[in-house]
Design an enzyme around this catalytic site. Structure first.
Site, PDB file in Angstrom:
ATOM      1  N   HIS A 171       0.815  -1.224   0.000  1.00 11.60           N
ATOM      2  CA  HIS A 171       0.000   0.000   0.000  1.00 11.60           C
ATOM      3  C   HIS A 171       0.849   1.275   0.000  1.00 11.60           C
ATOM      4  O   HIS A 171       0.336   2.356  -0.274  1.00 11.60           O
ATOM      5  CB  HIS A 171      -0.923   0.051   1.225  1.00 11.60           C
ATOM      6  CG  HIS A 171      -1.990  -1.000   1.224  1.00 11.60           C
ATOM      7  ND1 HIS A 171      -2.890  -1.138   0.201  1.00 11.60           N
ATOM      8  CD2 HIS A 171      -2.294  -1.974   2.130  1.00 11.60           C
ATOM      9  CE1 HIS A 171      -3.711  -2.156   0.471  1.00 11.60           C
ATOM     10  NE2 HIS A 171      -3.357  -2.682   1.632  1.00 11.60           N
ATOM     11  N   ASP A 208      -2.860 -10.702  -2.108  1.00 17.31           N
ATOM     12  CA  ASP A 208      -3.391 -10.137  -0.866  1.00 17.31           C
ATOM     13  C   ASP A 208      -4.859  -9.750  -1.118  1.00 17.31           C
ATOM     14  O   ASP A 208      -5.237  -9.404  -2.237  1.00 17.31           O
ATOM     15  CB  ASP A 208      -2.572  -8.890  -0.488  1.00 17.31           C
ATOM     16  CG  ASP A 208      -2.915  -8.348   0.892  1.00 17.31           C
ATOM     17  OD1 ASP A 208      -2.148  -8.612   1.834  1.00 17.31           O
ATOM     18  OD2 ASP A 208      -3.955  -7.654   1.027  1.00 17.31           O
ATOM     19  N   HIS A 252      -6.365  -7.196  -0.302  1.00 23.50           N
ATOM     20  CA  HIS A 252      -6.484  -5.774  -0.622  1.00 23.50           C
ATOM     21  C   HIS A 252      -5.739  -5.444  -1.917  1.00 23.50           C
ATOM     22  O   HIS A 252      -4.730  -6.085  -2.229  1.00 23.50           O
ATOM     23  CB  HIS A 252      -5.906  -4.924   0.518  1.00 23.50           C
ATOM     24  CG  HIS A 252      -6.548  -5.192   1.852  1.00 23.50           C
ATOM     25  ND1 HIS A 252      -5.988  -6.060   2.773  1.00 23.50           N
ATOM     26  CD2 HIS A 252      -7.699  -4.739   2.392  1.00 23.50           C
ATOM     27  CE1 HIS A 252      -6.785  -6.106   3.841  1.00 23.50           C
ATOM     28  NE2 HIS A 252      -7.825  -5.329   3.628  1.00 23.50           N
ATOM     29  N   ASP A 272      -4.508 -12.611   3.941  1.00 21.68           N
ATOM     30  CA  ASP A 272      -5.778 -12.145   4.501  1.00 21.68           C
ATOM     31  C   ASP A 272      -6.951 -12.534   3.603  1.00 21.68           C
ATOM     32  O   ASP A 272      -8.105 -12.200   3.888  1.00 21.68           O
ATOM     33  CB  ASP A 272      -5.757 -10.621   4.768  1.00 21.68           C
ATOM     34  CG  ASP A 272      -5.031  -9.839   3.705  1.00 21.68           C
ATOM     35  OD1 ASP A 272      -4.711 -10.404   2.630  1.00 21.68           O
ATOM     36  OD2 ASP A 272      -4.770  -8.633   3.940  1.00 21.68           O
TER      37      ASP A 272
HETATM   38 ZN    ZN Z   1      -4.174  -7.048   2.888  1.00 20.87          ZN
END
Ligand code: ZN
Length: 342
Positions: free
Chosen positions: A124, A159, A161, A246
Site C-alpha cells: 500500500h 493479498d 487488498h 488475509d
Molecule cells: Zn491485505
C-alpha cells in the site's frame, strides 16, 4: 530444489502493540516452520538494510526522511491505520532490503526461489505516503532493483487488498506487469478493471476485483483464465509475489473464503508459470494475513509447494461460512475483453 527464506529478529522491532499487524504474525510463522521441521529444508538468506538510493527507486526522498524523523521522535500514527515505533524505520529498511536480498539470491542462482518473511508489509505504500500498515513498498523496490538485471518482471498480488502503491509505482512502466486479485469494492478503493496502466504501459496493469465470498474455486478460475494467459503473453524473466494471506476464510479483515489448500493451488499455478517462463525465478514477499493460525499454515503450504512437497497440510479446512460469491463469469468475460484475451 533450493528454496530460500529471509528472516531477521529486527522485523519484531517494528512494535505496533495490539494492532492486527503485530509481531505475533512472524512469531507464529517461524515457530510453525520450526515445529514442523520445514525450516531445515530451507536455505537462510541474510537481509540487510536497503540503501536510501534503493528506497528512492520508488519513494521520494522527502518521504523517506519523514519516516526516519518520525522514528527518531519515538514513532506514532502515520494515518488512521498505520502505526510505527522508534525502531520501525530500521525494520522497514531491512524489510525492503530483505525483499532485495531474496531477489538477488534468486537472480544469481544461489536458490531457485525464495520467500521474504518481512514486516512491515509494503504494497500500500505509495511514492510519498505510508498507508495500510505499510511504510516502504518492499516488492516495488525489489522489482526496481531487479530491473537493472532484467527487462520484464511480473508482480502477482494475491493479498485480499488491492496493492495501490505497487500499481502506482509501475502504472506507466511497460517493463513491469502488475496483476492483482482483491476483494472489491474494499480498502483502499483502487483496483477496478478499468485501471490498466497508462501510455506505453497500457495493459500492463491487470486488476481482478472479486466479490466478497470468493473462495478456492473462484481464485482457481481467475488464475487459470486470466493470470496464466496474461503472464504467458508478457513472458517475464522474474516473478515477484505480494503474498498476502488475509484472503483466507478465517481472516477477520475481509470476506474471502480461500483455504490453505486454495493458497497452495495458487502457488502451484504461479510456480508453474515461473518454471515455464523464467527458469523458475520466483520471489515471495509477505504482505497481509491476520489470523495467525491460518497465516502460519498458509506460509508453510507455500514453502511446501516451492519445495515440491506433495503432502499439503490444511489444519483449518474449508470455509465454515455458508455465503456464496455471486457468479464471476461476467467479470472474467469483461476482463478478457479489456485485456484482449481470447
Ligand atoms: Zn491485505
Amino acid at each position: 530444489m533450493k528454496v530460500g527464506f529471509v528472516y531477521d529478529p529486527i522485523y519484531l522491532k517494528h512494535d505496533t502493540g495490539q494492532h492486527v499487524e503485530n509481531v505475533r504474525r512472524l512469531e507464529a510463522i517461524t515457530s510453525h516452520l520450526e515445529q514442523t521441521g520445514l525450516k531445515q529444508q530451507l536455505t537462510p538468506i541474510k537481509p540487510r538494510p536497503a540503501t536510501i538510493a534503493e528506497l528512492s527507486l520508488v519513494h521520494r526522498e522527502q518521504y523517506i526522511l519523514h519516516i526516519q524523523e518520525a522514528a527518531q521522535r519515538g514513532g506514532g500514527w502515520l494515518d488512521m491505520d498505520t502505526v510505527m515505533s522508534s525502531d520501525s524505520y530500521d525494520a522497514a529498511l531491512y524489510a525492503a532490503g530483505g525483499a532485495i536480498e531474496a531477489t538477488e539470491a534468486v537472480m544469481n542462482g544461489e536458490v531457485n526461489s525464495a520467500f521474504a518473511l518481512v514486516r512491515p508489509p509494503g504494497h500500500h505504500a505509495t511514492t510519498q505516503r505510508a498507508m495500510g500498515f505499510c511504510l516502504f513498498n518492499n516488492v516495488a523496490i525489489a522489482a526496481k532493483y531487479a530491473l537493472a538485471k532484467c527487462e520484464r518482471i511480473l508482480i502477482i498480488d494475491f493479498d485480499v487488498h488491492h496493492g495501490n502503491g505497487t500499481q502506482e509505482a509501475f502504472y506507466d512502466n511497460p517493463q513491469v506487469l502488475y496483476i492483482s486479485t482483491h476483494q472489491y469494492p474494499f480498502y483502499p478503493g483502487t483496483g477496478s478493471t478499468e485501471e490498466t496502466g497508462s501510455g506505453t504501459a497500457k495493459g500492463a496493469t491487470v486488476n481482478i476485483p472479486l466479490p466478497g465470498g470468493s473462495g478456492d474455486a473462484e481464485y482457481q478460475q481467475v488464475f487459470e483464465q486470466i493470470v496464466v494467459p496474461v503472464a504467458k503473453r508478457f513472458k517475464p524473466q522474474l516473478i515477484l509475489v505480494s503474498a498476502g494471506y488475509d484472503t483466507h476464510w478465517a481472516d477477520e479483515l475481509a470476506l474471502m473464503q480461500v483455504s490453505v489448500t486454495g493458497f497452495a493451488q495458487m502457488v502451484k499455478i504461479i510456480k508453474g508459470l515461473a518454471d515455464e517462463l523464467c527458469g523458475g525465478r520466483l520471489v515471495f514477499s509477505l504482505e497481509g494475513g491476520y489470523n495467525i493460525t491460518a497465516l502460519a499454515a498458509s506460509v508453510k503450504a507455500t514453502f511446501d509447494v516451492l519445495l515440491g512437497n506433495t503432502n499439503i497440510e490444511d489444519p483449518l479446512g474449508q470455509t465454515r461460512y455458508q455465503f456464496a460469491a455471486p457468479g464471476i463469469a461476467p467479470l472474467i468475460k469483461a476482463i478478457k475483453e479489456i485485456h484482449s484475451l481470447r
